[in-house]
Scaffold this active site. Structure first.
Site, PDB file in Angstrom:
ATOM      1  N   SER A 181       0.837  -1.189   0.000  1.00  0.00           N
ATOM      2  CA  SER A 181       0.000   0.000   0.000  1.00  0.00           C
ATOM      3  C   SER A 181       0.888   1.261   0.000  1.00  0.00           C
ATOM      4  O   SER A 181       1.830   1.323  -0.776  1.00  0.00           O
ATOM      5  CB  SER A 181      -0.920  -0.067   1.229  1.00  0.00           C
ATOM      6  OG  SER A 181      -2.049   0.718   1.066  1.00  0.00           O
ATOM      7  N   ASP A 433      -8.412  -5.700  -6.011  1.00  0.00           N
ATOM      8  CA  ASP A 433      -8.123  -4.567  -5.135  1.00  0.00           C
ATOM      9  C   ASP A 433      -8.395  -3.244  -5.850  1.00  0.00           C
ATOM     10  O   ASP A 433      -7.808  -2.992  -6.906  1.00  0.00           O
ATOM     11  CB  ASP A 433      -6.638  -4.656  -4.738  1.00  0.00           C
ATOM     12  CG  ASP A 433      -6.175  -3.476  -3.903  1.00  0.00           C
ATOM     13  OD1 ASP A 433      -7.032  -2.718  -3.388  1.00  0.00           O
ATOM     14  OD2 ASP A 433      -4.940  -3.324  -3.755  1.00  0.00           O
ATOM     15  N   HIS A 458      -5.692  -6.620  -1.820  1.00  0.00           N
ATOM     16  CA  HIS A 458      -4.694  -5.657  -1.359  1.00  0.00           C
ATOM     17  C   HIS A 458      -3.509  -6.343  -0.652  1.00  0.00           C
ATOM     18  O   HIS A 458      -3.677  -6.967   0.370  1.00  0.00           O
ATOM     19  CB  HIS A 458      -5.386  -4.684  -0.397  1.00  0.00           C
ATOM     20  CG  HIS A 458      -4.723  -3.344  -0.286  1.00  0.00           C
ATOM     21  ND1 HIS A 458      -4.291  -2.613  -1.367  1.00  0.00           N
ATOM     22  CD2 HIS A 458      -4.409  -2.586   0.797  1.00  0.00           C
ATOM     23  CE1 HIS A 458      -3.769  -1.471  -0.969  1.00  0.00           C
ATOM     24  NE2 HIS A 458      -3.817  -1.428   0.338  1.00  0.00           N
TER      25      HIS A 458
END
Ligand SMILES: *[C@@H]1O[C@H](CO)[C@@H](O)[C@H](O)[C@H]1NC(C)=O
Ligand SMILES: *[C@@H]1O[C@H](CO)[C@@H](O)[C@H](O)[C@H]1NC(C)=O
Ligand SMILES: *[C@@H]1O[C@H](CO)[C@@H](O)[C@H](O)[C@H]1NC(C)=O
Ligand SMILES: *[C@@H]1O[C@H](CO)[C@@H](O)[C@H](O)[C@H]1NC(C)=O
Ligand SMILES: *[C@@H]1O[C@H](CO)[C@@H](O)[C@H](O)[C@H]1NC(C)=O
Ligand SMILES: *[C@@H]1O[C@H](CO)[C@@H](O)[C@H](O)[C@H]1NC(C)=O
Ligand SMILES: *[C@@H]1O[C@H](CO)[C@@H](O)[C@H](O)[C@H]1NC(C)=O
Length: 499
Positions: A181, A433, A458
């Site tokens: 991320s 995602d 993710h």
């Protein structure tokens, strides 16, 4: 139809609206017992390093320091004499222990690589709080929060890694950086900016292209729409049709009370907008964490939670009762443990310390993700930079710099630019995602590689391996391990030749 814009929306980026329930679900004595249990057998030691507050200014006033936390595990390390590798996680916007616990991949592969594991916390999060560790001071206003930037964080990581290697007499040990991320964005940027410190980067679910107009502002919600629609057309239609129904009922007399009861909301509530926001949060985060095995990253969830939500929605027992269907779906995200007595829309707890993402989302991290086109599962709306800027002015008294990230790190024409510059990067993305829309999805060169998993969510690759992992996930991890192993052999080869 529109949903009140508010700061919470910014936290849709990586962090979240932890609406209450995470804590409400357990009695506090149980939490304490659980924390005590975890403390006694954490797989790392926490250490503190005296870090420079302002790496880019020699003004004596800015020359302060703070205690910077990092976690270390040397169980598998081959040691300095063998130049065994150092795997560094470049921390993102929250408590580093939470990220370490959700990055089992590094623990899983450390024995084979005889690697030292280091997880470095991001400044202003967790226990790495400048201004004497006092959050009230550090978070007070732009005069203190001004030191919360990605460039300062990367300089922190560089400074710490160099010092750590010196202390360990491991100056020649190769360093590989990892991140998921925002942490994945930092890992890839670290490799670009500090190639003399990291020989390679694994950037998982890093939406480095979700800035300016590089990625469509509809892409994020289009992917969520596609996820639910892939389960069933009815599931998509029921969710899409629900927003108008909620608003209409909300306007009727006694309507809010009906909504409150239908959704198991606590007595202190309620307006229709808050309910919609709460439901949307559940859909967004479930899409993000649509993992193939049971997980507990943002909330405890079953395997394939999007499928479970749609199962609740498609359940013939609820016939055409939209609210009963949505309530069933919300239960998957907010009540998987089955212990919620009522859902509290007002209380917002932040167990992972993500709160200052709001500042980052108001300064550098202007990531246009909030557009909804006609087909979107959410109400149609336009991404509005000026709305964001106005909230930021209100809330923090700052004007965003929406072009800074691409100025500092690039992003436009990345395939052309990085083809001739840089090497040794892996970009992993799972197409389930919503952040994958802003990710690097094509190979850039022989050494800057995109790994794309159609069924991935993710940073699923960074999670601990389990026996139930599907083949595609095992293959992704194998490929990543092979590539990292190649980087390291190549490094040793160069070291031997004394390049
Ligand atoms: C390092 O991690 C392994 C695997 O979780 C664990 O068994 C070991 O105790 C850890 N070592 C330290 C020093 O924390
Ligand atoms: C900003 O915060 C600092 C530290 O808490 C404080 O000294 C200063 O007065 C604040 N400035 C404004 C304009 O509120
Ligand atoms: C390196 O050692 C010095 C002296 O003990 C210590 O102050 C410093 O924090 C250490 N650096 C790191 C990264 O732990
Ligand atoms: C982004 O906007 C710039 C300036 O308007 C334009 O030149 C460029 O083509 C746009 N890029 C994309 C990917 O839409
Ligand atoms: C579905 O809704 C219609 C009217 O909207 C109603 O007549 C019908 O009984 C409902 N079906 C079920 C199974 O509840
Ligand atoms: C949570 O789930 C349990 C078990 O299914 C159920 O009894 C309870 O009513 C649910 N809580 C809420 C607020 O709906
Ligand atoms: C990138 O190249 C590798 C081979 O080096 C290949 O396995 C992979 O599928 C390619 N990625 C994409 C997104 O095409």
């Amino acid at each position: 139809m529109s949903i009140k814009p508010n700061l919470i929306l910014f936290f849709w980026v990586f962090s979240c609206l932890f609406s209450s329930l995470t804590l409400a679900r357990f009695p506090s004595s149980a939490i304490r017992a659980e924390l005590a249990r975890r403390n006694s057998n954490k797989p790392y030691k926490a250490k503190y390093f005296t870090q420079i507050l302002d790496h880019f200014n020699f003004n004596p006033k800015s020359y302060q320091t703070f205690q910077h936390r990092y976690l270390i595990n040397d169980t598998y390390w081959g040691g300095p004499n063998k130049n065994s590798p150092i795997f560094v996680y470049t921390g993102n916007e929250g408590d580093i222990e939470w990220f370490a616990q959700n990055t089992g991949f590094m623990f899983d592969i450390a024995p084979d690589f005889e690697a030292l594991l280091v997880f470095i916390e991001h400044r202003f999060y967790g226990k790495s709080i400048p201004f004497g560790g006092d959050k009230d001071v550090a978070y007070s206003n732009a005069s203190t929060l001004g030191y919360l930037t990605s460039a300062q964080a990367l300089a922190d990581y560089a400074t710490l890694v160099i010092d750590l290697k010196k202390n360990l007499t491991a100056v020649d040990a190769p360093v590989v950086v990892f991140g998921g991320s925002y942490g994945g964005m930092l890992a890839s940027w670290f490799r670009l900016k500090y190639p003399h410190i990291a020989i390679g980067a694994l950037a998982s679910s890093a939406p480095i292209l979700n800035f300016e107009n590089i990625t469509s502002p509809y892409s994020f919600n289009n992917i969520i729409t596609r996820d639910f629609r892939s389960e069933s057309e009815n599931c998509y239609k029921v969710i899409k049709g629900s927003w108008e129904k909620i608003e209409n009922i909300g306007k009727r007399s006694g309507g809010l009370e009906l909504l409150r009861k239908s959704f198991g909301i606590c007595k202190n509530y309620i307006d229709a907008g808050a309910l919609e926001g709460w439901l949307q949060t559940a859909f967004v985060y479930t899409a993000m964490t649509d993992y193939p095995t049971p997980s507990n990253f943002l909330n405890p969830l079953p395997a394939y939670p999007v499928k479970q939500m749609c199962k609740a929605i498609d359940d013939p027992k609820t016939a055409n009762d939209t609210f009963a269907k949505l309530y069933g779906a919300a239960n998957v995200y907010y009540n998987y443990s089955g212990t919620a007595t009522c859902f509290n829309l007002d209380e917002s707890s932040d167990p992972h310390g993500l709160d200052m993402w709001g500042w980052q989302a108001c300064t550098e991290m202007i990531m246009p993700t909030e557009g909804n086109n006609k087909e979107s599962i959410f109400p149609e709306s336009e991404w509005s930079y000026s709305d964001r800027a106005a909230s930021c002015k209100d809330y923090f008294g700052v004007h965003p710099r929406p072009n800074w990230i691409t100025t500092e790190f690039g992003g436009h024409d990345i395939y052309r630019v990085l083809k001739r510059y840089g090497s040794n990067m892996i970009f992993f993305n799972g197409l389930r995602d919503p952040w994958s829309g802003g990710g690097v999805l094509k190979n850039i060169s022989n050494t800057i590689v995109a790994i794309v998993a159609e069924q991935g969510a993710h940073h699923v690759d960074l999670r601990f391996a389990t026996k139930e992992d599907p083949k595609w996930l095992r293959d992704v991890r194998k490929m990543e391990t092979n590539i990292i192993s190649k980087w390291i052999s190549q490094y040793y080869h160069d070291l031997e030749l004394d390049f």
